[in-house]
Design an enzyme around this catalytic site. Sequence first.
Site, PDB file in Angstrom:
ATOM      1  N   SER A  97       0.818  -1.216   0.000  1.00 30.99           N
ATOM      2  CA  SER A  97       0.000   0.000   0.000  1.00 30.99           C
ATOM      3  C   SER A  97       0.847   1.259   0.000  1.00 30.99           C
ATOM      4  O   SER A  97       1.474   1.597  -0.991  1.00 30.99           O
ATOM      5  CB  SER A  97      -0.956  -0.034   1.197  1.00 30.99           C
ATOM      6  N   ASP A 239      -3.126   5.985  -3.208  1.00 33.14           N
ATOM      7  CA  ASP A 239      -1.973   5.336  -2.613  1.00 33.14           C
ATOM      8  C   ASP A 239      -1.481   4.253  -3.565  1.00 33.14           C
ATOM      9  O   ASP A 239      -1.962   4.121  -4.690  1.00 33.14           O
ATOM     10  CB  ASP A 239      -2.326   4.769  -1.237  1.00 33.14           C
ATOM     11  N   ASP A 241      -1.747   0.962  -3.871  1.00 37.35           N
ATOM     12  CA  ASP A 241      -2.622  -0.080  -4.420  1.00 37.35           C
ATOM     13  C   ASP A 241      -4.012   0.449  -4.752  1.00 37.35           C
ATOM     14  O   ASP A 241      -4.901  -0.317  -5.118  1.00 37.35           O
ATOM     15  CB  ASP A 241      -2.718  -1.272  -3.471  1.00 37.35           C
ATOM     16  N   ASP A 243      -6.604   1.527  -3.181  1.00 36.11           N
ATOM     17  CA  ASP A 243      -7.851   1.299  -2.447  1.00 36.11           C
ATOM     18  C   ASP A 243      -8.249   2.551  -1.679  1.00 36.11           C
ATOM     19  O   ASP A 243      -9.351   2.632  -1.140  1.00 36.11           O
ATOM     20  CB  ASP A 243      -7.749   0.082  -1.517  1.00 36.11           C
TER      21      ASP A 243
END
Length: 450
Positions: A97, A239, A241, A243
Amino acid sequence: MSKMFGTNGIRGEANGYLSCELSLKTGKAIAEVLGPGPIAIAMDTRVSSDMIRSAVSAGLMSMGVEVHDLGMVPTPALQYYVKINEDVTGGVMITASHNPPEFNGIKCISADGTECSHEEESAIEDAYDRDLKTVPWDRIGSVITIEGAGEAYIDAVVSKVDADLIRKADLTVVLDCANGASVHTSPLLMEKLGVRAVVLNGEPDGMFPGHYSEPVEENLSELKSEVVRVGADLGIAHDGDADRCVFVSDTGKYLPGDVGLALLSILCMKTTEGKKQVVSTVALSDMVEDAIIEAGGTLTRTAVGSPVVARRMIEDGAPIGGEDNGGIIFADHQFCRDGALAAARMIEFAARYGSIQKHVDALPEYCTIKTAVYCDENRKSYVIDRLAEKYASEKIDRTDGLKIIFSDGWVLLRPSGTEPKFRIYSESKDPKVAKDRSQSFVEDVASILG
């Protein structure tokens, strides 16, 4: 062995703690708990992601599991794929992340597309410690490459907003992909919504040359200045990833995650029929609760963690939830943090109501001070109990750690799930009260620890 899963999966330095050996063994444990059906796997852009994905996949296949490889896509794209494919019994996302580039992680996804529960993670840890028996050579699993998972996910996101309204609004957005997993999907989203997009850090690069992948203000100076330079209606930052999603207003002002949640909750309360409930955590600013109440909704608070928020949303039938870090969950799409849908819905907010900054200025003002203090793991409960005794005359909330609610603000003392420390949140409408109380609680902990 010690606990593997932190707040958001297994994380560590690649080729250090997060070795090929650990990844292989974890893959076998995941197969034991989430198999025997097919398990989907995806990754972000980190240098080590190919290696970790290969090791986890090998562990899965050694247990007879078929691996569906989605390639490089955002975490919510993997979750959407797991959710809509009934034969797929779980998922694995290779990502750290927002952490620095030397780190990577293994995040596990349940059959319904939500992040694995604590119970499932504990079962994987238990399986890791056992000597798992692999299948004979003629039952070894294989890898199936899945094409188009990212585009299918974006098509689903577009279907959840008023795309015609957005196209007619003729908006300009500056999009910062942080060289992460959104570099293909989020520009595609802008294209499908008819939004002019200036893309920053739009090439996949696991060294994160533009800036580290944590979407905090100090990393987003280029985004802020570019919004002003091109006269954009909105700035969007993901960010690593994707999400999560945070925003920059049309005046170039960075909007923390709680502000984004407040605005998107207002949009939800105004445009959604049915239950007008938002779910978030004990750490969320009262600013958001005030905004939700003003819009005709209610706020339910849980322990910290997006899986906890998601499961409470499912239980209560709440349409929206999230945390103050830019992770927002929309029940009409899927019960996980979704950076692309958060971006699309904030674009819809701008199309419906005009200047984002104008609506930010109308939000109530609070001051929140966040700090941390060292504490050995085995003394955390002791500290919480002593502070609860000291402040017994105040309203006490022990949903997650210790929250003490005063007449002019509150303090939350929350034990870190991954480090020997307490995170301390102090909030008040009076900045001096928030700051002084934060320092007072740091001193309290130090005094109790001697």
